[in-house]
Design an enzyme around this catalytic site. Structure first.
Site, PDB file in Angstrom:
ATOM      1  N   LYS A   1       0.568  -1.064   0.055  1.00 50.41           N
ATOM      2  CA  LYS A   1       0.107  -0.141   0.106  1.00 50.41           C
ATOM      3  C   LYS A   1       0.739   1.311  -0.051  1.00 50.41           C
ATOM      4  O   LYS A   1       1.854   1.425   0.530  1.00 50.41           O
ATOM      5  CB  LYS A   1      -0.843  -0.123   1.314  1.00 50.41           C
ATOM      6  CG  LYS A   1      -1.713   1.004   1.432  1.00 50.41           C
ATOM      7  CD  LYS A   1      -2.992   0.845   2.447  1.00 50.41           C
ATOM      8  CE  LYS A   1      -3.896   1.855   2.603  1.00 50.41           C
ATOM      9  NZ  LYS A   1      -4.989   1.703   3.688  1.00 50.41           N
TER      10      LYS A   1
ATOM     11  N   SER B   1     -10.222  -0.657   7.144  1.00 48.68           N
ATOM     12  CA  SER B   1      -9.435  -0.540   5.700  1.00 48.68           C
ATOM     13  C   SER B   1      -8.808  -1.665   5.173  1.00 48.68           C
ATOM     14  O   SER B   1      -8.455  -1.706   3.979  1.00 48.68           O
ATOM     15  CB  SER B   1      -8.792   0.865   5.675  1.00 48.68           C
ATOM     16  OG  SER B   1      -9.589   1.787   5.780  1.00 48.68           O
TER      17      SER B   1
ATOM     18  N   SER C   1      -9.884   1.859   2.697  1.00 49.79           N
ATOM     19  CA  SER C   1      -8.875   2.575   1.686  1.00 49.79           C
ATOM     20  C   SER C   1      -7.667   1.803   1.167  1.00 49.79           C
ATOM     21  O   SER C   1      -6.985   2.223   0.322  1.00 49.79           O
ATOM     22  CB  SER C   1      -8.180   3.605   2.595  1.00 49.79           C
ATOM     23  OG  SER C   1      -7.061   2.932   3.574  1.00 49.79           O
TER      24      SER C   1
END
Length: 481
Positions: free
Chosen positions: A78, A177, A153
């Site tokens: 990420k 998330s 996210s």
């Protein structure tokens, strides 16, 4: 050979047997990722040259007789984790061009375990969102439910693994998330106990809530990654000195048994099955409950009475911490700078241009709840309610081993829907935020699909450092791939 479709366990088995090399594996995954970049947009950046160099080194090590837990396995990361020499933008314009000068602790741990880093996955800007549509670099599409959001996210990481554009990935979970995008993309996603995994080198969202965790195709792969990234870190004062068990041994004793969940009690929180739960999601969770009973588990109704206060409590605590954490992005030290003669004007213009609408919204809300005259009315009261929510979970775990519940009220919705309705987006986190407020661990596990082919996840929630039980139950409930 379709390398990108492999699990981590399959890839390790093949490389150790000499069936293929890490270079061949990494090339295959990179080709799949590059081919889908213009459609799925799972990645912000791919580092093909660096990944292939790391893969070649892994092959040299294996040829020399060395073996490591993840030697030669390509992993996606990420875009809010520092990987030395790679861009780290948190998918925000204000950090565009920033290159990480050091490795986050989880990256150093993976590097020491032999992992190969493919590139940076797309995300909601500064991890603020549930759809991966607030990224400065554009939205990510769900590779399983095309035309829909992948969740957020950590939606880029979920899309990379769910779309067979990576074998596994790391995400961060502040209020769901990891679990929510894992559910939307048909993956296993783990939110560890707060303090179980180091946050050093992670771009901070809300420091008392954030945790790094794996997103994988199988429970066994998630356990392998958790073995590597768990443990105390001297660079993170919130990481805890707690022994790290071998998570891949969680199900060994019960493996092969007709009743692998015998003696385990699963609590069913009544507040998670109320109004607003999609009928098809409810059906998939009911099927998971019946499967658990067939495997020997006892189901027990429990209550988390303060669930209704989870969303307002979370969005006060989280935005307050965001307003403080994002104050450092001022155009002076790193990232975007809008030149001005006056430094205060430079701050204003840099932040106005560098932050997106959702980031600004949450900074404003967080600043408001911390402001003089409102601190006691909002932030201080939210912290008290947070304690009540934590006590709810503690009381529930006194009656059961784990909780079983939905991950999200509904499956993935179409891209663009609710994009201009922040309240509607915030409410999608209603079944996940309590775990972060309480600091306990949780796991999202594929539970099947809707009639339209959209994945649905079932959520297992455990007490602090209950990951071994999470993995044991998840392994027993895991559906065939």
């Amino acid at each position: 050979m379709e390398f990108a479709k492999m699990t981590v366990t399959e890839a390790l088995r093949g490389m150790r047997a000499g069936a293929f090399t890490s270079v061949e594996l990494t090339q295959g995954v990179l080709q799949a990722a590059q081919a889908a970049q213009n459609t799925i947009h799972a990645y912000v950046t791919l580092d093909a040259e660096g990944a292939l160099a790391q893969a070649a080194e892994a092959d040299r090590m294996r040829a020399a007789g060395q073996e490591l837990p993840l030697l030669g396995v390509p992993i996606a990361v990420k875009d809010n984790m520092n990987v030395k020499g790679q861009p780290c933008t948190a998918s925000s314009h204000i950090l565009e061009g920033y290159v990480a000068p050091y490795d986050a602790t989880v990256i150093a741990q993976l590097r020491a375990a032999g992992a190969v880093f493919l590139g940076r996955t797309n995300m909601d800007e500064f991890a603020l969102g549930s759809t991966t549509q607030t990224s400065y670099f554009g939205p990510t599409e769900n590779p399983v439910a095309r035309g829909c959001i992948p969740g957020g996210s950590s939606g880029g990481s979920a899309a990379a693994v769910g779309g067979d554009l990576a074998l596994c990935a790391l995400g961060t979970d502040t209020g769901g998330s990891i679990r929510q995008p894992a559910s939307h993309c048909g993956l296993v996603g783990v939110k560890p106990t707060y303090g179980r995994v180091s946050r050093y080198g992670i771009v901070a969202c809300a420091s008392s809530l954030d945790q790094v965790g794996p997103m994988t195709k199988t429970v066994e792969d998630a356990a392998l990654l958790m073995n590597v990234i768990s443990g105390q870190d001297a660079m993170d004062a919130t990481s805890l000195d707690e022994p790290v068990p071998d998570y891949t041994q969680a199900w060994i004793e019960s493996e092969g048994s007709e009743k692998p969940l015998a003696g385990i009690t699963l609590g069913i929180p009544k507040e998670y099955f109320g109004e607003g739960l999609d009928p098809e999601v409810h059906t998939r969770i009911e099927e998971a409950k019946m499967r658990a009973e067939r495997l020997g588990a006892t189901l027990r109704p429990v209550s988390l009475p303060n669930t209704a206060y989870g969303i307002p409590t979370y969005y006060i605590c989280m935005t307050a911490e965001i307003s403080a954490n994002l104050a450092r992005f001022d155009g002076v030290r790193y990232g975007l700078r809008v030149p001005c003669d006056d430094v205060i004007e430079q701050y204003k213009r840099t932040r106005a241009e560098g932050f997106g609408a959702e980031v600004k919204r949450r900074i404003l809300l967080g600043t408001f709840v911390l402001s003089s005259g409102f601190y006691d009315a909002y932030y201080n009261r939210a912290q008290k309610v947070r304690t009540l929510i934590r006590r709810d979970f503690e009381a529930a775990f006194a009656q059961c081993d784990l909780l079983l519940a939905p991950v999200t009220p509904e499956p993935a919705w179409p891209l663009g829907v609710y994009q201009n309705d922040p309240i509607r987006n915030y409410l999608s986190d209603v079944l996940t935020v309590g775990v972060n407020l309480a600091g306990c661990c949780a796991l999202s596990l594929p539970a099947g699909k809707t009639a339209a082919g959209k994945p649905v996840g079932v959520q297992l929630i455990g007490p602090n450092f209950g990951e071994m039980m999470l993995f044991r139950v998840a392994k027993a409930l895991e559906l065939p791939r």
